[in-house]
Design an enzyme around this catalytic site. Structure first.
Site, PDB file in Angstrom:
ATOM      1  N   HIS A  70       0.707  -1.537   0.011  1.00 11.75           N
ATOM      2  CA  HIS A  70      -0.027   0.217   0.225  1.00 11.75           C
ATOM      3  C   HIS A  70       0.667   1.363   0.170  1.00 11.75           C
ATOM      4  CE1 HIS A  70      -4.293  -1.760   0.339  1.00 11.75           C
ATOM      5  NE2 HIS A  70      -3.390  -2.850   0.800  1.00 11.75           N
ATOM      6  N   ASP A  81       2.779   2.300  -3.261  1.00  9.07           N
ATOM      7  CA  ASP A  81       2.690   2.493  -4.386  1.00  9.07           C
ATOM      8  C   ASP A  81       2.065   3.691  -4.846  1.00  9.07           C
ATOM      9  OD1 ASP A  81       0.481   0.824  -4.357  1.00  9.07           O
ATOM     10  OD2 ASP A  81       1.068  -0.295  -6.269  1.00  9.07           O
ATOM     11  N   GLY A 106      -7.769 -13.770  -7.436  1.00  7.27           N
ATOM     12  CA  GLY A 106      -8.202 -13.392  -6.235  1.00  7.27           C
ATOM     13  C   GLY A 106      -7.191 -13.823  -5.084  1.00  7.27           C
ATOM     14  N   GLY A 110      -4.120 -12.177  -4.679  1.00  8.66           N
ATOM     15  CA  GLY A 110      -3.048 -11.329  -4.489  1.00  8.66           C
ATOM     16  C   GLY A 110      -1.893 -11.433  -5.364  1.00  8.66           C
ATOM     17  N   SER A 154      -3.416 -11.188 -10.733  1.00  9.90           N
ATOM     18  CA  SER A 154      -3.760 -12.058 -12.300  1.00  9.90           C
ATOM     19  C   SER A 154      -4.376 -10.802 -13.216  1.00  9.90           C
ATOM     20  CB  SER A 154      -4.666 -13.079 -12.103  1.00  9.90           C
ATOM     21  OG  SER A 154      -5.956 -12.340 -11.169  1.00  9.90           O
ATOM     22  N   SER A 155      -4.989  -9.607 -12.695  1.00 10.64           N
ATOM     23  CA  SER A 155      -5.734  -8.960 -13.564  1.00 10.64           C
ATOM     24  C   SER A 155      -4.789  -7.770 -14.062  1.00 10.64           C
ATOM     25  CB  SER A 155      -6.727  -7.794 -12.793  1.00 10.64           C
ATOM     26  OG  SER A 155      -5.802  -7.198 -11.629  1.00 10.64           O
ATOM     27  N   GLU A 176      -7.144  -0.415 -15.168  1.00  7.98           N
ATOM     28  CA  GLU A 176      -7.588  -1.212 -13.855  1.00  7.98           C
ATOM     29  C   GLU A 176      -8.448  -0.001 -13.264  1.00  7.98           C
ATOM     30  OE1 GLU A 176      -6.012  -3.990 -12.614  1.00  7.98           O
ATOM     31  OE2 GLU A 176      -7.453  -4.086 -11.214  1.00  7.98           O
ATOM     32  N   ASP A 227       1.947  -3.364  -9.395  1.00  7.38           N
ATOM     33  CA  ASP A 227       1.430  -4.617 -10.149  1.00  7.38           C
ATOM     34  C   ASP A 227       1.699  -4.772 -11.581  1.00  7.38           C
ATOM     35  OD1 ASP A 227       0.453  -5.035  -7.711  1.00  7.38           O
ATOM     36  OD2 ASP A 227      -1.786  -5.066  -8.291  1.00  7.38           O
TER      37      ASP A 227
HETATM   38  C1  GLA Z   1      -3.030  -4.033  -4.973  1.00  7.46           C
HETATM   39  C2  GLA Z   1      -2.743  -2.987  -6.100  1.00  7.46           C
HETATM   40  C3  GLA Z   1      -1.280  -2.254  -6.190  1.00  7.46           C
HETATM   41  C4  GLA Z   1      -0.951  -2.173  -4.526  1.00  7.46           C
HETATM   42  C5  GLA Z   1      -1.361  -3.234  -3.821  1.00  7.46           C
HETATM   43  C6  GLA Z   1      -0.981  -3.009  -2.383  1.00  7.46           C
HETATM   44  O1  GLA Z   1      -2.354  -5.053  -5.529  1.00  7.46           O
HETATM   45  O2  GLA Z   1      -3.124  -3.223  -7.460  1.00  7.46           O
HETATM   46  O3  GLA Z   1      -1.121  -1.202  -6.843  1.00  7.46           O
HETATM   47  O4  GLA Z   1      -1.224  -0.845  -3.864  1.00  7.46           O
HETATM   48  O5  GLA Z   1      -2.505  -3.747  -3.703  1.00  7.46           O
HETATM   49  O6  GLA Z   1       0.337  -2.826  -2.263  1.00  7.46           O
END
Ligand code: GLA
Length: 389
Positions: free
Chosen positions: A37, A39, A124, A126, A129-130, A162, A173
């Site tokens: 959290h 970025d 789903g 973490g 995949s998206s 996104e 990501d």
């Molecule tokens: C998701 C978001 C990322 C990042 C993480 C938490 O994966 O897509 O941009 O903020 O949560 O680090």
């Protein structure tokens, strides 16, 4: 494993369209060692692409109509590129529509195409995949129509797609999916998008993911809410310390001194962000120096912060980390990604992996009646063309 995926995707393409695909693209999921959290808070993150991928096969079809097939979902849709692109109830198609929308908004010229894809990235969990879907799809169109979009811009356009779908995510990501390198983690400066590769050498420790196998529905709304709370936090900081422009320039003292002008939640979130930005710097040094125990300790601290201050954990993830904290062979464990379910990332002393896996799976099942899923991931390359000749 990826060989089979590539073969199946290619065969499906040939059976459906009667032709060889013109481009085959592999696009990976990602892990994040530390910097969660962060970025979208102008900090640094330390992710890497992994060897779990989506494989896409593409061809031009010389029409205005495009056909996109998700093999694993047994689902497909067609789209006329002359028509406006909007969101639909069919979520996976929105990521793809989002990418095409980006291309149109930016004035890129492309025509009808056929695309099929199949994935071994758990959805789903973490593992993004998206992002792999957005970036792999865009990478493929870029190659097919020679659009000359640079890799970092592929990541940025993937991120915008996104956002269009509804999560106001940061760049981590998409950036790691596109820019990943085998056996390297990427230290990304999310403010400037400067980046550097560091060796992903964990010495005597194995990197293992434990998937809680739960996905709490709060994720999207809570994620966007966290982002708003952080925006409020940094606005208050700027008001009080005009010389500060971003959380990266704050010390914990700055935030502590503002406790009485911030709401309780904004205060907790802001303090977490400042501490986490600092942990990423320390973690990167620890990794470079081969101090894996020190790195692991920082990961445990991150989990604590994500759970208590940022409040993006859940009972299942907390229990996994709590159990592992009591194991001598585990030097680090924390929830990874957005939170509210998905995976923990763990560093386990080599030789103890099987025992820990067995023990944790049993305890987890006893507590929640849920099967723990386990991934031994390897760090792999970013989105790339696959040469099938
Ligand atoms: C998701 C978001 C990322 C990042 C993480 C938490 O994966 O897509 O941009 O903020 O949560 O680090």
């Amino acid at each position: 494993m990826n060989d089979i995926l590539i073969k199946n995707t290619t065969n499906f393409f040939k059976e459906t369209f009667g032709t060889e695909p013109q481009k085959i693209v592999l696009s990976p999921g990602r892990i994040n060692i530390i910097g969660e959290h962060i970025d979208y808070n102008d900090g640094y993150v330390l992710p890497a692409a992994i060897d779990k991928i989506i494989c896409f096969a593409f061809e031009k079809n010389n029409s205005n109509q495009s056909r996109i097939i998700a093999i694993d979902l047994n689902d497909e849709f067609e789209i006329n590129l002359a028509d406006p692109i909007g969101l639909t109830d069919n979520v996976w198609t929105n990521y793809v529509r989002g990418v095409m929308n980006q291309l149109k908004l930016k004035g890129f010229d492309f025509e009808g195409f056929n695309c099929v894809f199949s994935s071994n990235i758990p959805v789903g969990s973490g593992l993004s995949s998206s992002a792999a879907l957005e970036c792999g799809f865009l990478f493929g169109l870029n190659e097919l129509f020679n659009l000359k979009i640079k890799p970092v811009d592929i990541a940025l356009m993937g991120q915008s797609a996104e956002h269009w779908v509804g999560i106001n995510c940061g760049i981590m990501d998409q950036f790691s999916s596109v820019m990943g390198l085998e056996n390297k983690v990427i230290k990304i400066d999310c403010k400037t998008l400067e980046y550097e590769y560091h060796n992903a050498n964990f010495n005597d420790y194995s990197l293992i993911l434990f998937d809680s196998n739960v996905k709490h529905s709060l994720m999207t709304s809570a994620y966007n809410e966290r982002r708003e709370q952080c925006e409020e936090g940094i606005a208050i900081v700027k008001e009080n310390f005009p010389e500060i422009t971003s959380f990266r320039d704050c010390t914990e003292q700055h935030i502590l001194g503002l406790q009485n002008v911030m709401s309780a939640n904004v205060f907790k979130r802001s303090l977490f962000v400042v501490k986490e930005i600092n942990r990423v710097k320390l973690a990167c040094e620890a990794l470079d120096n081969g101090e894996i125990e020190a790195l692991g300790k920082l990961m445990f601290e991150t989990h604590e912060g994500l759970s208590k201050d940022y409040e993006v954990s859940c009972d299942e993830l907390d229990m996994i980390v709590d159990i592992l904290k009591g194991e001598e062979a585990v030097v680090g464990s924390r929830l990874m990604g957005g939170g509210f379910g998905g995976c923990t990332i763990n560093l386990i002393k080599k030789g103890n992996e099987e025992e820990i896996k067995k023990k944790l799976s049993a305890l987890y099942f006893d507590a929640f009646g849920i099967e723990l899923k386990i991934y031994d991931v390897k760090i792999g390359n970013g989105t790339s063309l696959y040469n099938n000749n």
